[in-house]
Scaffold this active site. Structure first.
Site, PDB file in Angstrom:
ATOM      1  CE  LYS A 209       1.430   2.082   1.946  1.00  0.00           C
ATOM      2  NZ  LYS A 209       2.166   2.013   0.789  1.00  0.00           N
ATOM      3  CG  HIS A 210      -3.971   2.052   1.788  1.00  0.00           C
ATOM      4  ND1 HIS A 210      -3.617   1.072   2.487  1.00  0.00           N
ATOM      5  CD2 HIS A 210      -3.041   2.295   0.735  1.00  0.00           C
ATOM      6  CE1 HIS A 210      -2.692   0.570   1.854  1.00  0.00           C
ATOM      7  NE2 HIS A 210      -2.135   1.131   0.712  1.00  0.00           N
ATOM      8  CG  HIS A 223      -8.484  -1.661  -5.680  1.00  0.00           C
ATOM      9  ND1 HIS A 223      -8.239  -1.220  -6.807  1.00  0.00           N
ATOM     10  CD2 HIS A 223      -7.282  -2.045  -4.986  1.00  0.00           C
ATOM     11  CE1 HIS A 223      -6.793  -1.258  -6.712  1.00  0.00           C
ATOM     12  NE2 HIS A 223      -6.419  -1.641  -5.897  1.00  0.00           N
ATOM     13  CG  ASP A 289      -2.357   3.574  -3.478  1.00  0.00           C
ATOM     14  OD1 ASP A 289      -1.360   3.113  -3.740  1.00  0.00           O
ATOM     15  OD2 ASP A 289      -2.863   2.781  -2.559  1.00  0.00           O
TER      16      ASP A 289
END
Length: 795
Positions: A209-210, A223, A289
């Site tokens: 990840k991510h 984000h 996620d």
């Protein structure tokens, strides 16, 4: 045996086919999501209710569970529960699925394990950024193995690590979770971790990840959108994932929250299917996620509702929604609306069941609550070794190593705070978000470590200031909580208290040396100064730590700064006035012992920076492998790094000599670039040096970085001893993404730079690649090799 899928002598493919043929649509969908439950030994389980999971009454929960379940979310990592009790509760849940559902399909358990198995009593390892500072793949593989052993003891089948994001912007809170800023270093270390965690049989799945580009978000904000072309994405951010999948056989991938050029990664068929499975041959499972699927309709606005979001994400390549069933429960509605086919659902369930059969879950669904042995001496030793090898000396005027007769003032808010030794995904720190706490007695702080090493009588402690006066849980607001986040005013939670500084000044004046411990308190969603959702707008030390440092330096007492942090910080110009500066990252439970061992010279310093420390926030995003024009025209005053990628001092000195390249020209089709040089310890004590090989493509069809790391090693030498080092770099590694979007190697000249850091270049050579431009195959040569040959002592 009438039910073929229960017969372990049959092939996995036949077992999967037989089982799928017996499943209803509801039972299939059950395998495509998780539940986040609070488990009890008596079977009276309840759903964890918060912004991640929603809520459900007992009858609804029982109905959902009766259809079977793909995964159970963090059964031991959610609260402070005794390990044996937690395993028994997990076994009770497993017993329900095996014995009380129609088909008896066992459930997989996943846990966080970024810096150790995230459960009560497990070993607390250093942060990933500390892993990166070791530049030691063999040690990181050992870390993975020790963490994997603890995961297996607690019934965990999938660990949600490692993080392969390539650090780009130090303001990003999750910088501490990365291995550093270079894609090759990240790829090598992540591959080693994956191999260690999974073992040869891959009976425990690592989760990469991510995926991908998460660390290149706007302004380093959690984000936030990512803006880059395919070439940069492929060459920098996808490379570590490709390495860990092809070389490490990673079992799972987790897509990131952000969008790239307007396409959310959780809905990207190009990334999750075409690249991951089609081009790379990935054969594991893709897990969301947490709430990443629901964000497609709640935040990104590309899906009309939960059902459409589920259909979009599963069609793109998702296999299991985590942590709950926010959207998965509506997948049947999406299928009835024609947004996803039964054939696609069957394809996904086939992958999920294949993993369950392959890891032996049907034959061994339960963990042994009597065989749990957390924090073994071996695991604690590994944690200490990593912490030692990560300690990086940035500056030293000769004060280090410390004299044991010196009277030392240990000062600062991170000097004796156990939580200041831990990253955001360590168990005690992560519980803060839920107003819970965990035992921290086994954590050795810098103060405790120095008292043990120097003697308590030689050490005086003064806190000096706080970073946060209180550790509060929860962010003030999340996106969607307000109509217009741009007009939101949020108060800082940083301490402004100055009343403890005079006591620190007095302690410094009364001592021979002042060691000022400053940095971060990690914590997710703004309950710390760094970590997931704890992003920064500056690289000034949080709170009033700079005022504390200024006051101590002003006493005239030689001052050593120790940064225990998740990101690099500037020191307000005091760098020129310090006796020494040390980067200790988050050292885990043995961080204080390790730091004291290095500061006193009991252990030779060998840490090297896995990311550059920018001159100031004006230069971010800054990274060593930038393009030539990144500095601006004219060169911007704020550009660059005083402490560059790969930098780290020792207590001795090393000479790099007699550098040669084996051949001035190499066939680009099958060749290797072989570079040899001699390293000699010219100092008076043993030490460790980390030779590094950087390459620059002199003339290419697209802009290339000023330098790129292509090989590195670790060399330990006694005084006067020397060794011959040979780096062998396959020509495939001199590739980049060409006009057709594929990796190519072009003929032409390449500069070769041998150095002790990305800036400390000792020798420059060159080589020419000959032949025609080549498009690389799927299985291209991705790793260089180092040979270290000990030479006889010089008389």
């Amino acid at each position: 045996m009438s039910e073929l899928y229960k017969d372990p002598s049959q092939s996995i493919a036949d077992r999967v086919d037989d089982l799928i043929s017996r499943m209803s649509i509801d039972e299939k969908i059950g395998q495509m999501h998780a539940l986040w439950l609070i488990l009890e030994e008596n079977g009276d389980h309840s759903i964890r209710s918060d912004q991640f999971t929603g809520a459900a009454d007992p009858e609804t929960l029982k109905q959902v569970m009766s259809n079977g379940l793909g995964q159970i979310t963090r059964p031991l990592g959610t609260r402070d529960i005794n390990a044996a009790e937690g395993v028994r509760a997990l076994n009770r849940l497993q017993k329900f699925f095996v014995e009380e559902t129609r088909l008896g399909i066992p459930v997989m358990s996943h846990e966080e394990c970024l810096s150790g198995m995230m459960a009560a009593g497990a070993t607390l390892f250093p942060s990933s950024l500390a892993f990166g500072a070791t530049w030691n793949p063999e040690l990181i593989e050992k870390v993975g193995k020790d963490i994997g052993d603890e995961c297996r003891m607690l019934g965990c089948h999938q660990g949600l690590s490692p993080v392969l994001d390539v650090a780009r912007d130090a303001r990003w809170g999750r910088t501490e979770e990365t291995f550093g800023e270079d894609p090759y270093l990240v790829g090598v270390l992540a591959t080693a971790y994956v191999k260690g965690l999974q073992g040869e049989s891959r009976d425990l799945l690592a989760t990469l990840k991510h995926f991908a580009g998460h660390s290149a978000s706007e302004g380093g904000r959690n984000h936030a959108p990512v803006h880059m072309g395919w070439r940069e994405l492929n060459d920098t951010f996808l490379l570590p994932f490709e390495m860990a999948i092809k070389l490490g056989n990673a079992g799972s991938v987790m897509p990131a929250y952000h969008d790239i050029d307007g396409e959310p990664v959780h809905a990207s068929k190009h990334l999750l299917t075409d690249i991951l499975r089609g081009e790379w041959g990935f054969d594991g499972i893709v897990v969301a996620d947490y709430v990443g699927v629901s964000l497609l309709y709640q935040h990104h606005g590309v899906a009309a509702d939960a059902a459409a979001a589920a259909a979009m994400s599963y069609s793109a390549g998702l296999d299991i929604e985590l942590p709950g069933d926010d959207c998965g429960k509506d997948l049947k509605k999406a299928q009835q609306r024609g947004e996803i086919s039964v054939e696609k659902i069957d394809e996904i369930v086939c992958r999920v069941l294949t993993e369950k059969f392959r890891i032996g879950l049907f034959e061994k669904p339960y963990a042994d609550d009597k065989a749990i042995m957390l924090r073994s001496s071996q695991a604690v030793e590994t944690a200490r070794e990593v912490a030692e090898q990560s300690v990086t000396i940035l500056d030293n005027n000769g004060i280090l190593p410390l004299s044991k007769i010196a009277k030392v003032a240990v000062i600062g808010p991170t000097a004796d705070d156990p939580l200041a030794m831990l990253g955001d995904y360590s168990f005690p720190v992560h519980l803060i978000q839920n107003n819970l706490s965990a035992e921290v007695a086994d954590i050795v702080t810098p103060l405790k470590g120095l008292e043990q090493a120097l003697g308590a009588a030689q050490v005086t402690f003064a806190r000096g200031c706080n970073i946060l006066d209180t550790r509060s849980s929860g962010a003030p607001v999340f996106p969607g909580d307000v109509d217009d986040s741009t007009s939101l005013e949020q108060a800082s939670s940083l301490s402004t208290r100055l009343d403890m500084i005079p006591g620190a000044v007095a302690a410094a004046k009364a001592s021979d040396v002042a060691i000022v411990c400053v940095g971060d308190l990690s914590g997710i969603f703004q309950c710390g100064t760094v970590g997931e959702g704890s992003d920064a707008d500056t690289l000034i030390l949080p709170g009033v730590q700079q005022q504390l440092l200024d006051a101590v330096v002003a006493t005239g007492t030689p001052t050593i700064v120790v940064l225990t942090s998740g990101r690099p910080y500037n020191l307000g110009g005091q760098e020129d006035h310090l006796a020494a500066q040390v980067m200790a990252f988050f050292g885990g439970e043995q961080g204080g012992t390790a730091l004291a061992s290095v500061l006193t010279g009991a252990v030779e310093p060998s840490g090297r920076l896995p990311l550059s420390i920018p001159h100031n926030v004006g230069s971010v995003p800054y990274y060593y492998n930038h393009s030539f024009k990144s500095s601006g025209t004219p060169v911007a005053r704020h550009f660059g790094s005083r402490y560059p990628f790969g930098h780290g001092l020792t207590y001795t000195s090393f000479d790099y000599a007699d550098a040669v390249v084996e051949s001035d020209s190499v066939d680009l089709e099958t060749g290797e670039v072989n570079v040899s040089f001699t390293i000699r310890n010219t100092g008076s004590r043993a030490g460790v040096t980390v030779p590094q090989l950087y390459v620059r493509d002199v003339l290419a069809s697209y802009v290339r970085p000023v330098k790129e790391l292509k090989a590195f090693g670790r060399v330990s030498l006694e005084p006067g001893k020397e060794t011959r080092v040979t780096f062998s770099v396959p020509t495939d590694m001199l590739c980049f993404t060409g006009a057709e979007g594929r990796r190519i190697v072009e003929p032409g000249d390449f500069d070769l730079m041998i150095g002790a850091s990305s800036n400390d270049i000792r020798h420059k050579l060159s080589v020419a690649l000959t032949g025609e431009t080549r498009t690389l195959p799927r299985d291209w040569r991705m790793v260089s090799h180092v040979e270290i040959q000990t030479l006889p002592a010089i008389a």
